[in-house]
Design an enzyme around this catalytic site. Sequence first.
Site, mmCIF file in Angstrom:
data_model
loop_
_atom_site.group_PDB
_atom_site.id
_atom_site.type_symbol
_atom_site.label_atom_id
_atom_site.label_comp_id
_atom_site.label_asym_id
_atom_site.label_seq_id
_atom_site.Cartn_x
_atom_site.Cartn_y
_atom_site.Cartn_z
ATOM 1 C CE LYS A 244 -2.150 -1.021 3.856
ATOM 2 N NZ LYS A 244 -1.563 -2.305 4.292
ATOM 3 N NE ARG B 6 -4.232 -1.369 9.495
ATOM 4 C CZ ARG B 6 -3.205 -0.829 8.831
ATOM 5 N NH1 ARG B 6 -3.268 0.397 8.372
ATOM 6 N NH2 ARG B 6 -2.116 -1.530 8.620
ATOM 7 N NE ARG C 245 8.063 -2.160 6.202
ATOM 8 C CZ ARG C 245 6.797 -1.799 6.056
ATOM 9 N NH1 ARG C 245 6.447 -1.020 5.042
ATOM 10 N NH2 ARG C 245 5.866 -2.208 6.891
ATOM 11 N NE ARG D 286 6.650 0.248 10.108
ATOM 12 C CZ ARG D 286 5.605 0.137 9.315
ATOM 13 N NH1 ARG D 286 5.614 0.758 8.133
ATOM 14 N NH2 ARG D 286 4.544 -0.552 9.670
ATOM 15 N NE ARG E 136 2.509 -4.727 11.133
ATOM 16 C CZ ARG E 136 3.615 -4.467 10.438
ATOM 17 N NH1 ARG E 136 4.800 -4.868 10.859
ATOM 18 N NH2 ARG E 136 3.536 -3.779 9.319
HETATM 19 P P1 B4P Z 1 4.030 -1.855 2.144
HETATM 20 O O1 B4P Z 1 3.116 -2.977 1.860
HETATM 21 O O2 B4P Z 1 4.047 -0.716 1.211
HETATM 22 O O3 B4P Z 1 3.678 -1.490 3.633
HETATM 23 P P2 B4P Z 1 2.215 -1.090 4.125
HETATM 24 O O4 B4P Z 1 1.194 -2.128 3.735
HETATM 25 O O5 B4P Z 1 1.960 0.290 3.691
HETATM 26 O O6 B4P Z 1 2.443 -1.110 5.644
HETATM 27 P P3 B4P Z 1 1.674 -1.650 6.872
HETATM 28 O O7 B4P Z 1 0.266 -2.046 6.604
HETATM 29 O O8 B4P Z 1 2.586 -2.695 7.421
HETATM 30 O O9 B4P Z 1 1.769 -0.454 7.859
HETATM 31 P P4 B4P Z 1 0.887 0.786 8.243
HETATM 32 O O10 B4P Z 1 1.834 1.905 8.256
HETATM 33 O O11 B4P Z 1 -0.349 0.959 7.416
HETATM 34 O O12 B4P Z 1 5.517 -2.355 2.193
HETATM 35 C C1 B4P Z 1 5.951 -3.535 2.811
HETATM 36 C C2 B4P Z 1 7.293 -3.967 2.258
HETATM 37 O O13 B4P Z 1 7.095 -4.674 1.054
HETATM 38 C C3 B4P Z 1 8.255 -2.825 1.917
HETATM 39 O O14 B4P Z 1 9.534 -3.138 2.389
HETATM 40 C C4 B4P Z 1 8.242 -2.774 0.398
HETATM 41 O O15 B4P Z 1 9.472 -2.341 -0.142
HETATM 42 C C5 B4P Z 1 7.968 -4.212 0.029
HETATM 43 N N1 B4P Z 1 7.269 -4.320 -1.245
HETATM 44 C C6 B4P Z 1 6.257 -3.545 -1.686
HETATM 45 N N2 B4P Z 1 5.851 -3.950 -2.917
HETATM 46 C C7 B4P Z 1 6.622 -5.049 -3.227
HETATM 47 C C8 B4P Z 1 6.667 -5.923 -4.356
HETATM 48 N N3 B4P Z 1 5.873 -5.786 -5.417
HETATM 49 N N4 B4P Z 1 7.557 -6.937 -4.328
HETATM 50 C C9 B4P Z 1 8.398 -7.116 -3.256
HETATM 51 N N5 B4P Z 1 8.403 -6.305 -2.177
HETATM 52 C C10 B4P Z 1 7.515 -5.278 -2.153
HETATM 53 O O16 B4P Z 1 0.395 0.386 9.715
HETATM 54 C C11 B4P Z 1 1.299 0.165 10.794
HETATM 55 C C12 B4P Z 1 0.533 0.037 12.109
HETATM 56 O O17 B4P Z 1 -0.139 1.289 12.421
HETATM 57 C C13 B4P Z 1 -0.604 -0.993 12.159
HETATM 58 O O18 B4P Z 1 -0.128 -2.304 12.462
HETATM 59 C C14 B4P Z 1 -1.504 -0.413 13.288
HETATM 60 O O19 B4P Z 1 -0.982 -0.703 14.562
HETATM 61 C C15 B4P Z 1 -1.389 1.083 13.066
HETATM 62 N N6 B4P Z 1 -2.479 1.613 12.198
HETATM 63 C C16 B4P Z 1 -2.304 2.182 10.970
HETATM 64 N N7 B4P Z 1 -3.502 2.550 10.466
HETATM 65 C C17 B4P Z 1 -4.443 2.199 11.381
HETATM 66 C C18 B4P Z 1 -5.856 2.298 11.415
HETATM 67 N N8 B4P Z 1 -6.557 2.812 10.406
HETATM 68 N N9 B4P Z 1 -6.516 1.817 12.516
HETATM 69 C C19 B4P Z 1 -5.837 1.303 13.547
HETATM 70 N N10 B4P Z 1 -4.497 1.176 13.571
HETATM 71 C C20 B4P Z 1 -3.792 1.612 12.503
#
Ligand code: B4P
Length: 191
Positions: free
Chosen positions: A14, A89, A128, A134, A146
């Site tokens: 995302k 979420r 990552r 993180r 998670r």
């Molecule tokens: P991404 O996949 O981009 O990470 P994300 O989903 O945005 O992050 P996440 O869901 O973990 O965290 P968030 O900040 O929303 O990347 C992951 C990895 O994959 C990276 O290293 C990237 O380089 C790699 N990658 C991407 N595409 C790839 C591909 N095609 N091939 C190979 N590798 C690839 O949330 C963090 C925490 O915040 C949650 O656990 C929760 O505690 C809290 N939170 C956030 N929003 C919330 C909400 N609405 N309600 C309640 N809690 C919330």
Amino acid sequence: MFNLILFGPPGSGKGTQSEKLIAKYGLKHLSTGDLLRNEISRQTLLGQEAQSFMDKGQLVPDEVVIGMISSALDANPAAKGFLFDGFPRTSAQAEALDELLGLRKAPIAVMLALDVSEEELVKRLVKRGETSGRSDDNNENVIRARINEYNNKTAAVADHYKAFDKVVLVKGEGSVDDIFTRLCTEINTRS
Ligand code: B4P
């Protein structure tokens, strides 16, 4: 106004795809994860509360994130559209978002849901964790917690938008550029 939700489990890409989408479409990026990490780095009261949940891989309470999103919408009255990343979420967050956007007469146009296997999610997040600093990425138990939170509380959010025929499943494995092309194809047919 074009409002889009980029949906998917932790590690589904995302954040990665949001960066590219906002650059191409000029949308305002609203990532609740980024907003929360910003609060933590500034050591605000909200950040301190959020950190205890995030470190365990749990969702932060609804009222905290809904308040943050409401303020962010108010702070960007001239945006041509919003890309919601990591929000909503829970079903309560989805209902709150619909209400906030309803007041602005600018509902969600589409939810693009990235589909990635659990094995691939864990692999990406462990990788990552080697460099991100993180605290929620550097322990496989927290990563799995998670993913459990996603399965138990977040996956149902897609059903909320399916009822309005707004969900499109997009294959989230393969190269970043190929996934980006798939997402753009879906947006272009709707905007
Ligand atoms: P991404 O996949 O981009 O990470 P994300 O989903 O945005 O992050 P996440 O869901 O973990 O965290 P968030 O900040 O929303 O990347 C992951 C990895 O994959 C990276 O290293 C990237 O380089 C790699 N990658 C991407 N595409 C790839 C591909 N095609 N091939 C190979 N590798 C690839 O949330 C963090 C925490 O915040 C949650 O656990 C929760 O505690 C809290 N939170 C956030 N929003 C919330 C909400 N609405 N309600 C309640 N809690 C919330």
